[in-house]
Design a protein around this motif. Structure first.
Motif, mmCIF file in Angstrom:
data_model
loop_
_atom_site.group_PDB
_atom_site.id
_atom_site.type_symbol
_atom_site.label_atom_id
_atom_site.label_comp_id
_atom_site.label_asym_id
_atom_site.label_seq_id
_atom_site.Cartn_x
_atom_site.Cartn_y
_atom_site.Cartn_z
ATOM 1 N N LYS A 117 0.828 -1.207 0.000
ATOM 2 C CA LYS A 117 0.000 0.000 0.000
ATOM 3 C C LYS A 117 0.863 1.258 0.000
ATOM 4 O O LYS A 117 1.525 1.550 1.003
ATOM 5 N N PRO A 118 0.824 2.010 -1.095
ATOM 6 C CA PRO A 118 1.663 3.224 -1.174
ATOM 7 C C PRO A 118 1.357 4.210 -0.054
ATOM 8 O O PRO A 118 2.270 4.893 0.439
ATOM 9 N N GLU A 119 0.091 4.255 0.363
ATOM 10 C CA GLU A 119 -0.284 5.241 1.396
ATOM 11 C C GLU A 119 0.287 4.885 2.765
ATOM 12 O O GLU A 119 0.267 5.703 3.679
ATOM 13 N N LEU A 120 0.806 3.654 2.891
ATOM 14 C CA LEU A 120 1.414 3.261 4.169
ATOM 15 C C LEU A 120 2.943 3.262 4.116
ATOM 16 O O LEU A 120 3.599 2.967 5.113
ATOM 17 N N THR A 122 5.201 5.331 4.249
ATOM 18 C CA THR A 122 5.977 6.190 5.153
ATOM 19 C C THR A 122 6.026 5.639 6.575
ATOM 20 O O THR A 122 6.778 6.157 7.398
ATOM 21 N N MET A 123 5.243 4.639 6.869
ATOM 22 C CA MET A 123 5.178 4.172 8.270
ATOM 23 C C MET A 123 6.541 3.686 8.751
ATOM 24 O O MET A 123 7.227 2.927 8.062
ATOM 25 N N THR A 124 6.889 4.096 9.960
ATOM 26 C CA THR A 124 8.202 3.739 10.513
ATOM 27 C C THR A 124 8.390 2.230 10.564
ATOM 28 O O THR A 124 9.475 1.717 10.280
ATOM 29 N N VAL A 125 7.333 1.516 10.895
ATOM 30 C CA VAL A 125 7.451 0.068 11.070
ATOM 31 C C VAL A 125 7.823 -0.625 9.758
ATOM 32 O O VAL A 125 8.357 -1.732 9.775
ATOM 33 N N LEU A 126 7.579 0.037 8.644
ATOM 34 C CA LEU A 126 7.895 -0.561 7.345
ATOM 35 C C LEU A 126 9.286 -0.189 6.847
ATOM 36 O O LEU A 126 9.736 -0.705 5.824
ATOM 37 N N GLN A 127 9.950 0.690 7.548
ATOM 38 C CA GLN A 127 11.274 1.112 7.082
ATOM 39 C C GLN A 127 12.294 0.004 7.328
ATOM 40 O O GLN A 127 12.198 -0.757 8.293
ATOM 41 N N LYS A 128 13.239 -0.056 6.436
ATOM 42 C CA LYS A 128 14.267 -1.083 6.516
ATOM 43 C C LYS A 128 15.024 -1.013 7.845
ATOM 44 O O LYS A 128 15.464 0.051 8.254
ATOM 45 N N GLY A 129 15.136 -2.149 8.490
ATOM 46 C CA GLY A 129 15.887 -2.216 9.731
ATOM 47 C C GLY A 129 15.147 -1.710 10.950
ATOM 48 O O GLY A 129 15.697 -1.719 12.041
ATOM 49 N N SER A 130 13.902 -1.276 10.775
ATOM 50 C CA SER A 130 13.142 -0.769 11.913
ATOM 51 C C SER A 130 12.806 -1.898 12.868
ATOM 52 O O SER A 130 12.222 -2.904 12.475
ATOM 53 N N LEU A 132 12.035 -0.987 16.412
ATOM 54 C CA LEU A 132 11.451 -0.415 17.617
ATOM 55 C C LEU A 132 10.074 -1.008 17.886
ATOM 56 O O LEU A 132 9.263 -1.145 16.960
ATOM 57 N N SER A 133 9.802 -1.315 19.154
ATOM 58 C CA SER A 133 8.527 -1.947 19.480
ATOM 59 C C SER A 133 7.405 -0.920 19.619
ATOM 60 O O SER A 133 6.231 -1.294 19.635
ATOM 61 N N ILE A 134 7.768 0.350 19.735
ATOM 62 C CA ILE A 134 6.768 1.416 19.776
ATOM 63 C C ILE A 134 7.195 2.491 18.788
ATOM 64 O O ILE A 134 8.318 3.002 18.886
ATOM 65 N N THR A 135 6.334 2.806 17.831
ATOM 66 C CA THR A 135 6.685 3.848 16.863
ATOM 67 C C THR A 135 5.524 4.813 16.699
ATOM 68 O O THR A 135 4.353 4.415 16.765
ATOM 69 N N PRO A 136 5.827 6.090 16.463
ATOM 70 C CA PRO A 136 4.765 7.074 16.220
ATOM 71 C C PRO A 136 4.131 6.835 14.857
ATOM 72 O O PRO A 136 4.786 6.385 13.922
ATOM 73 N N VAL A 137 2.854 7.135 14.772
ATOM 74 C CA VAL A 137 2.086 7.013 13.535
ATOM 75 C C VAL A 137 1.487 8.391 13.258
ATOM 76 O O VAL A 137 0.961 9.025 14.173
ATOM 77 N N THR A 138 1.582 8.851 12.016
ATOM 78 C CA THR A 138 1.012 10.167 11.713
ATOM 79 C C THR A 138 -0.502 10.059 11.560
ATOM 80 O O THR A 138 -1.051 8.979 11.349
ATOM 81 N N GLU A 139 -1.140 11.213 11.643
ATOM 82 C CA GLU A 139 -2.598 11.265 11.436
ATOM 83 C C GLU A 139 -2.980 10.658 10.085
ATOM 84 O O GLU A 139 -3.942 9.888 9.978
ATOM 85 N N GLU A 140 -2.201 10.986 9.053
ATOM 86 C CA GLU A 140 -2.492 10.475 7.709
ATOM 87 C C GLU A 140 -2.358 8.957 7.661
ATOM 88 O O GLU A 140 -3.184 8.267 7.055
ATOM 89 N N GLU A 141 -1.304 8.447 8.285
ATOM 90 C CA GLU A 141 -1.102 6.993 8.310
ATOM 91 C C GLU A 141 -2.223 6.303 9.084
ATOM 92 O O GLU A 141 -2.737 5.253 8.664
ATOM 93 N N TRP A 142 -2.591 6.899 10.194
ATOM 94 C CA TRP A 142 -3.681 6.342 11.019
ATOM 95 C C TRP A 142 -4.970 6.245 10.193
ATOM 96 O O TRP A 142 -5.613 5.190 10.157
ATOM 97 N N GLN A 143 -5.324 7.326 9.534
ATOM 98 C CA GLN A 143 -6.550 7.316 8.728
ATOM 99 C C GLN A 143 -6.455 6.293 7.600
ATOM 100 O O GLN A 143 -7.426 5.589 7.295
#
Length: 149
Positions: A117-120, A122-130, A132-143
């Motif tokens: 999904k292109p709209e996702l 940017t999510m930190t959890v999808l970044q290479k090597g990520s 972290l067990s807790i990551t911030p999610v933007t309003e846009e990503e949440w929606q």
DNA sequence: GCCAACGTTGGC
DNA sequence: GCCAACGTTGGC
């Protein structure tokens, strides 16, 4: 109001457990960045994407919310716990947590589907090597996630 | 079980 | 304060 993604191993605490338990301490975080998010940035009512990790089908399994401000994680003081930290003291506790309340189980939005999904993207959890067990999610990503559930 | 990626530790 | 060694995470 902020948004977060929090990873849990379903063998330990699944979304079903989280919904059944109601507000419960998110114990066991032993990473400073994740701790700092809980300590410094979380507020009661923040939205949480409940993510199943280290399992057959990793992905977002439900929704939850932050249900307390930060306070010391009791497991750090328990020598029998696998989360025991001998360097921590009650006077100066190293590890804090918040209570998290499971609100509802959703369909599983798998990690592999998330990656399509292109709209996702940017999510930190999808970044290479990520990791972290807790990551911030933007309003846009949440929606965008909510629309897919 | 493998291994890439990242975090932590500790000697210097 | 640097950085090598070691440990952990987590998808596959």
């Amino acid at each position: 109001m902020k948004y977060w993604l929090m990873k849990s191993e379903p063998d330990e605490v699944s979304i079903d457990d989280a919904v059944r338990l109601g507000p419960a301490p998110w114990f066991g975080v032993r990473n400073y960045q994740a701790r700092n998010f809980m300590r410094d940035q979380m507020s009661i009512g923040d939205g949480v994407l409940f993510y199943h990790s280290s399992c057959a089908e990793p992905g977002i399994a439900g929704l939850a919310e932050v249900a307390s401000s930060a306070y010391p994680d009791e497991t750090q003081f328990d020598p029998k716990s696998k989360y025991f930290d001998p360097k921590s003291t009650r006077e100066n506790p190293r590890w804090l947590l918040v209570d998290v309340k499971g609100t509802r189980k959703t369909r599983l939005l798998s990690l592999s589907e998330m990656r399509t999904k292109p709209e996702l993207a940017t999510m930190t959890v999808l970044q290479k090597g990520s990791r972290l067990s807790i990551t911030p999610v933007t309003e846009e990503e949440w929606q965008a996630v909510l629309k897919l559930l």
